[in-house]
Design an enzyme around this catalytic site. Sequence first.
Site, short mmCIF file in Angstrom:
data_model
loop_
_atom_site.label_atom_id
_atom_site.label_comp_id
_atom_site.label_asym_id
_atom_site.label_seq_id
_atom_site.Cartn_x
_atom_site.Cartn_y
_atom_site.Cartn_z
N HIS A 145 0.84 -1.19 0.00
CA HIS A 145 0.00 0.00 0.00
C HIS A 145 0.88 1.25 0.00
O HIS A 145 2.09 1.19 0.24
CB HIS A 145 -0.91 0.01 1.23
CG HIS A 145 -0.17 0.05 2.53
ND1 HIS A 145 0.49 -1.05 3.03
CD2 HIS A 145 0.03 1.05 3.43
CE1 HIS A 145 1.06 -0.73 4.18
NE2 HIS A 145 0.80 0.54 4.44
N ASP A 147 0.53 4.95 2.08
CA ASP A 147 -0.18 5.30 3.31
C ASP A 147 -1.38 6.22 3.05
O ASP A 147 -1.28 7.21 2.31
CB ASP A 147 0.77 5.96 4.30
CG ASP A 147 1.75 4.95 4.90
OD1 ASP A 147 1.38 3.76 4.99
OD2 ASP A 147 2.88 5.34 5.26
N HIS A 294 4.75 0.06 -0.08
CA HIS A 294 5.57 -0.67 0.87
C HIS A 294 4.74 -1.73 1.57
O HIS A 294 3.50 -1.70 1.57
CB HIS A 294 6.20 0.27 1.90
CG HIS A 294 5.19 1.00 2.75
ND1 HIS A 294 4.48 2.09 2.29
CD2 HIS A 294 4.75 0.78 4.01
CE1 HIS A 294 3.66 2.51 3.24
NE2 HIS A 294 3.80 1.73 4.30
N ARG A 309 5.25 6.20 13.92
CA ARG A 309 5.27 6.82 12.59
C ARG A 309 4.54 8.15 12.60
O ARG A 309 3.48 8.28 13.20
CB ARG A 309 4.61 5.89 11.55
CG ARG A 309 4.84 6.34 10.10
CD ARG A 309 4.05 5.47 9.14
NE ARG A 309 2.68 5.95 8.98
CZ ARG A 309 1.67 5.23 8.50
NH1 ARG A 309 1.88 3.95 8.18
NH2 ARG A 309 0.47 5.74 8.38
#
Length: 360
Positions: A145, A147, A294, A309
Site C-alpha cells: 500500500h 499510506d 511498501h 510513525r
Amino acid sequence: MSPTPVVHGIVLSGDEKDASLAERNTHATRVAGKGVDPEKKALFASVTKRIDYSPKLGTELHGIKLAQLTDQQAEELAAFISERGVVFFRDQDDLDNKEHVRLGRRWGPLHVHPFVPHNQQDPEIIVLDSRISPPTRFNTNDSWHSDVSFEPAPASYSILKFEEIPESGGNTIWSNGYELYDDLSQPIKTLLEGLTATHSSDIFKLLVQTSGRKTFGQLNDSVHPVIRTNPVTGWKSVFINPVFTREINGVTPAESKWILDYLGDLIVKKLQYQVRFNWEKNSVAIWDNRSNYHTGVPDFKPYHRRGVRVTVSGEIPYYDPNSGTQAKAWEATANAIIAKQEAAEKAKADAEANNSAKTA
C-alpha cells in the site's frame, strides 16, 4: 462519558471526546523540497557515507542526525526522498517524539489516522506494536500500500522509527511506482492516464465491525488519478495499491479487476522495482507515498516489534500530461555511470599496456 481505552500511553480506540480528532486533517499548502539546489550541497555536507540500495530506489545516509537538520537541509532531504523513493538512517536515538513531530511538520500538516492506535500525548504519532494490533494481514504486514491513499489529500512523506525490533525478521520492502509506470507499454500508459480510481478505507471499516473499536474520525473514500504526477520531481508514477484501491472508475467491473490485478501483480512480483530494509533499533525510514508502495514482512513471530510513525499530509493528487519520467531523468545519470566505467577500463588497459611495454 466512557474513558478512552489507553494502554501504556497508547490510545487504542476513540470515544466521545476524541472521535473527531482526524477531522482536523487537511492538505499541504506548499510542496516541500520543490526547487531546491539539485546538488543538495547543504544536505550532503553532513553525509559521511551513502549507500544506494538499487540504481533507482532506496538510499542509506550516514552522518545525518534528523533531529539536528537545518531548514535548508530539511528541504533538500525532502527533494532527495522524492527522487530516491525511500531514504534510510541508522542510530537516530535522539529523534524523540517531539523531534519526530517537528521534522514532519517541516514538510506539511501532520495526519491523524482515523483508526490506528496513537500516542496519547501526540495523536499525530501512530504506534505500530505487534502486541496490540489487530490479528489480520491488513495490518502493517503483508499488505502492499501507500499510506492513507483513501484520504482526499493522501500522505506525502511517512517517517517511521522502530524502537523495538525482533531478533530476526520484520523487514520492510518498498516498490517503485515511477519504474512501474516507465516499464508499461505506451498503449497501456495512454489508457491509464485517462482513468481515475476510488481508494477506500473499507478494511478499517471492517476492522471497526470485527474489533469493536471506535474511530478517531471519518473513514473516507476518495477518487484519485491512476497515473499521478509527483510535484517535487515532476515524474509520473502509477498511483493504485492492492489494499486501498477499490475500483477503477468508468470501466466494467471485469475490466477494473483486470487492471488492478495486473498492476498489483507488478508491484508485488517485479523484484527489480523493490528494495528491502533490515531494521535496527532506532533506525528510521522516510519515504514518498506519492510514488512508492511498501509492505512489512510478517515473518517475525514469536518476536515482537514496535515502531512509531508520523505521516505528512500532501496535496490533492493530480495528473499533468506534460510531466516527465524517472526513466528520462535517469538517462543522464546512467550515461555518466557508463562513461565513468569506460574511462576506468581504458585507464586500466592503458596502464597494462604501458607495463607490458616497459618489460618488453
